[in-house]
Scaffold this motif. Structure first.
Motif, PDB file in Angstrom:
ATOM      1  N   GLY A  15      72.495  -7.596  25.846  1.00  0.00           N
ATOM      2  CA  GLY A  15      72.699  -7.538  24.410  1.00  0.00           C
ATOM      3  C   GLY A  15      71.411  -7.280  23.651  1.00  0.00           C
ATOM      4  N   SER A 106      78.330  -2.634  21.126  1.00  0.00           N
ATOM      5  CA  SER A 106      78.095  -2.837  19.709  1.00  0.00           C
ATOM      6  C   SER A 106      78.268  -1.519  18.974  1.00  0.00           C
ATOM      7  CB  SER A 106      76.681  -3.392  19.473  1.00  0.00           C
ATOM      8  OG  SER A 106      76.470  -3.750  18.125  1.00  0.00           O
ATOM      9  N   THR A 246      74.265  -9.278  20.537  1.00  0.00           N
ATOM     10  CA  THR A 246      73.732  -7.962  20.187  1.00  0.00           C
ATOM     11  C   THR A 246      73.079  -7.968  18.800  1.00  0.00           C
ATOM     12  OG1 THR A 246      76.013  -7.405  19.559  1.00  0.00           O
ATOM     13  CG2 THR A 246      75.226  -6.577  21.676  1.00  0.00           C
TER      14      THR A 246
END
Length: 255
Positions: A15, A106, A246
Motif C-alpha cells: 500500500g 487505489s 494506501t
C-alpha cells in the motif's frame, strides 16, 4: 479473509508503494498526455523505481497497468494513444501494485486543467463519500454500514451510486471475499473483524445510476452521458478501527 500480523505488514508495504505512485502522478502534468502515455509512465515507475509488479497487467486478459476513465466513463477505461487528456476533463486512474505476493488497489479522479464547478463538486463529493464509508470501518460494524454511509452522502448531494461494481477483499489475490457494496442498510451484511483487508471504491454518477458496457468488453459508461467519478483506498480493519493502507503523503482521514 483475516490477515495475520505478517500478512498485514506485507499489505502495508504494498500500500505504501502504491501511494508513492499517486504522489508521483500528483506532481506530473497530465494535460496533453494520452492515457497510453500515462499507462506507460506508471508502468516504468512501478517496475524501475519501486521494483514492484503492476498487478493489473495480464489480469483477466487486460493488457495495461491501469484503468483510465475519462468524463462519462464510470470504470475500466482502456488506455489509448488516441485518448488525450484535455483541459476541462476529469479522469479516474485506477492502479494496482503487487510486492512480495500481496496486492494494493487505489484510484483517484484527477482534474485536468481548468475544470468547471459541477465537475469539481462531483469529484469532491465522491471523495467525501469514500471517506464516509471508511469512517465507519471498525470491528463489529457491518458491510451494510459502509454502503449506507456512502449512499446517503451521495444522495444528499443529488448524485447516484453505481450498483453493478463494488469494492472487494484483497490480499494475495486482487479480488477476494467479501464484496463491499456502496449502498445498503445499517446493520446488514457481514460483520467486520480485525485483520480484514478490502477496498472501498464508490463510483458516483452526476445523473442517473444506469450504465452501459462498450463494445470493447471493458469500458463502462453512464447511460445518460453525464459525468462519473470514483475514489478508492485499500483499508485494514484494526482493533481500534481502520488503517488506510494506501494513504498518500499529505492526505488525512477526516475527523
Amino acid at each position: 479473509m483475516i490477515k495475520t500480523a505478517e500478512e498485514q505488514a506485507l499489505m502495508r508495504a504494498s500500500g505504501c508503494l502504491l501511494a508513492q505512485v499517486f504522489e508521483a502522478l500528483d506532481a506530473l502534468s497530465l494535460e496533453g498526455m494520452s492515457t497510453l502515455q500515462v499507462n506507460d509512465w506508471v508502468e516504468r515507475f512501478i517496475v524501475d523505481q519501486l521494483h514492484a509488479r503492476p498487478a493489473s497487467k495480464g489480469q483477466y486478459g487486460f493488457a495495461y497497468v491501469l484503468n483510465s476513465s475519462i468524463d462519462n466513463v464510470v470504470c475500466h477505461g482502456v488506455p489509448s494513444a488516441d485518448d488525450i487528456l484535455r483541459g476541462g476533463s476529469i479522469v479516474n486512474l485506477d492502479i494496482t501494485l503487487e510486492k512480495d505476493g500481496y496486492i494494493a488497489d487505489s484510484s483517484k479522479t484527477y482534474l485536468i486543467g481548468e475544470v468547471d464547478y459541477a465537475a469539481k463538486r462531483l469529484v469532491r463529493v465522491t471523495r467525501e463519500a469514500m471517506w464516509k464509508g471508511i469512517g465507519v470501518v471498525r470491528p463489529g460494524a457491518t458491510l451494510g454500514d459502509i454502503g449506507f454511509a456512502i449512499q446517503q452522502h451521495a444522495k444528499a448531494h443529488g448524485y447516484s451510486v453505481v450498483r453493478e461494481f463494488c469494492g472487494h477483499g484483497i490480499g494475495q489475490e486482487m479480488h477476494e471475499e467479501p464484496q463491499v457494496l456502496h449502498y445498503g442498510r445499517r446493520g446488514d451484511g457481514l460483520e467486520l473483524e480485525e485483520g480484514m483487508t478490502f477496498t472501498i471504491e464508490p463510483m458516483i454518477n452526476q445523473g442517473r445510476a444506469a450504465i452501459d458496457m462498450s463494445d470493447d468488453g471493458w469500458t463502462v459508461t453512464t447511460r445518460d452521458g453525464k459525468l462519473s467519478a470514483q475514489a478508492e483506498h485499500t483499508v485494514l480493519v484494526t482493533a481500534e478501527g481502520v488503517e488506510v493502507l494506501t494513504l498518500r503523503a499529505g492526505e488525512r482521514m477526516p475527523e
